[in-house]
Write a protein that holds these residues in place. Sequence first.
Motif, mmCIF file in Angstrom:
data_model
loop_
_atom_site.group_PDB
_atom_site.id
_atom_site.type_symbol
_atom_site.label_atom_id
_atom_site.label_comp_id
_atom_site.label_asym_id
_atom_site.label_seq_id
_atom_site.Cartn_x
_atom_site.Cartn_y
_atom_site.Cartn_z
ATOM 1 N N THR A 101 50.030 29.726 69.115
ATOM 2 C CA THR A 101 49.889 30.803 70.092
ATOM 3 C C THR A 101 49.583 30.270 71.493
ATOM 4 O O THR A 101 49.876 30.942 72.476
ATOM 5 N N ARG A 104 52.651 29.642 73.735
ATOM 6 C CA ARG A 104 53.446 30.844 74.009
ATOM 7 C C ARG A 104 52.880 31.586 75.223
ATOM 8 O O ARG A 104 52.116 31.018 75.995
ATOM 9 N N GLU A 105 53.206 32.837 75.374
ATOM 10 C CA GLU A 105 52.767 33.615 76.535
ATOM 11 C C GLU A 105 51.249 33.604 76.653
ATOM 12 O O GLU A 105 50.534 33.563 75.659
ATOM 13 N N SER A 106 50.756 33.687 77.884
ATOM 14 C CA SER A 106 49.314 33.564 78.116
ATOM 15 C C SER A 106 48.514 34.670 77.436
ATOM 16 O O SER A 106 47.365 34.442 77.046
ATOM 17 N N ARG A 108 48.768 35.657 74.557
ATOM 18 C CA ARG A 108 48.526 35.250 73.170
ATOM 19 C C ARG A 108 47.391 34.215 73.050
ATOM 20 O O ARG A 108 47.036 33.808 71.963
ATOM 21 N N HIS A 109 46.832 33.802 74.150
ATOM 22 C CA HIS A 109 45.748 32.819 74.128
ATOM 23 C C HIS A 109 44.398 33.454 73.816
ATOM 24 O O HIS A 109 43.445 32.752 73.496
#
Length: 137
Positions: A101, A104-106, A108-109
């Motif tokens: 994760t 991937r896109e921020s 998802r952090h």
Amino acid sequence: MKIIIINGPNLNLLGKREPEVYGNETFESYFEKLQIQFPTITLDYFQSNIEGEIISKIQETSFAYDGIVLNAGAYTHTSIGIGDAVKAVTTPVIEVHISNTFSRESFRHQSYISPNAKGVIIGFGLQSYELALKSFV
């Protein structure tokens, strides 16, 4: 030992959805392999695309199981309710993710589950579930 795997939204599409990210195997096929690999564990499986059903399943099963392996999918990053459910139960929860994760896109952090989970396993494909089960035995 009795463990339940709870999967969240869109994980019912494994094997079809974004195979470059999630692979080509269905979760049902993989679950059968886990049952063979861990014959001493009673394994159950639940999947829902509905946030409230996931919360209810965590509450319902937590006191009857020795562990929960939870992949809440996108709800990981949005559901304070699922995070609170994990915090409310005494059964240990391992948070898993098939993809990394953090690559991937921020959005998802962020995880609302991680602070209340026993541990987190991210980015090992379907093997993330196997690693979570090994952590219980």
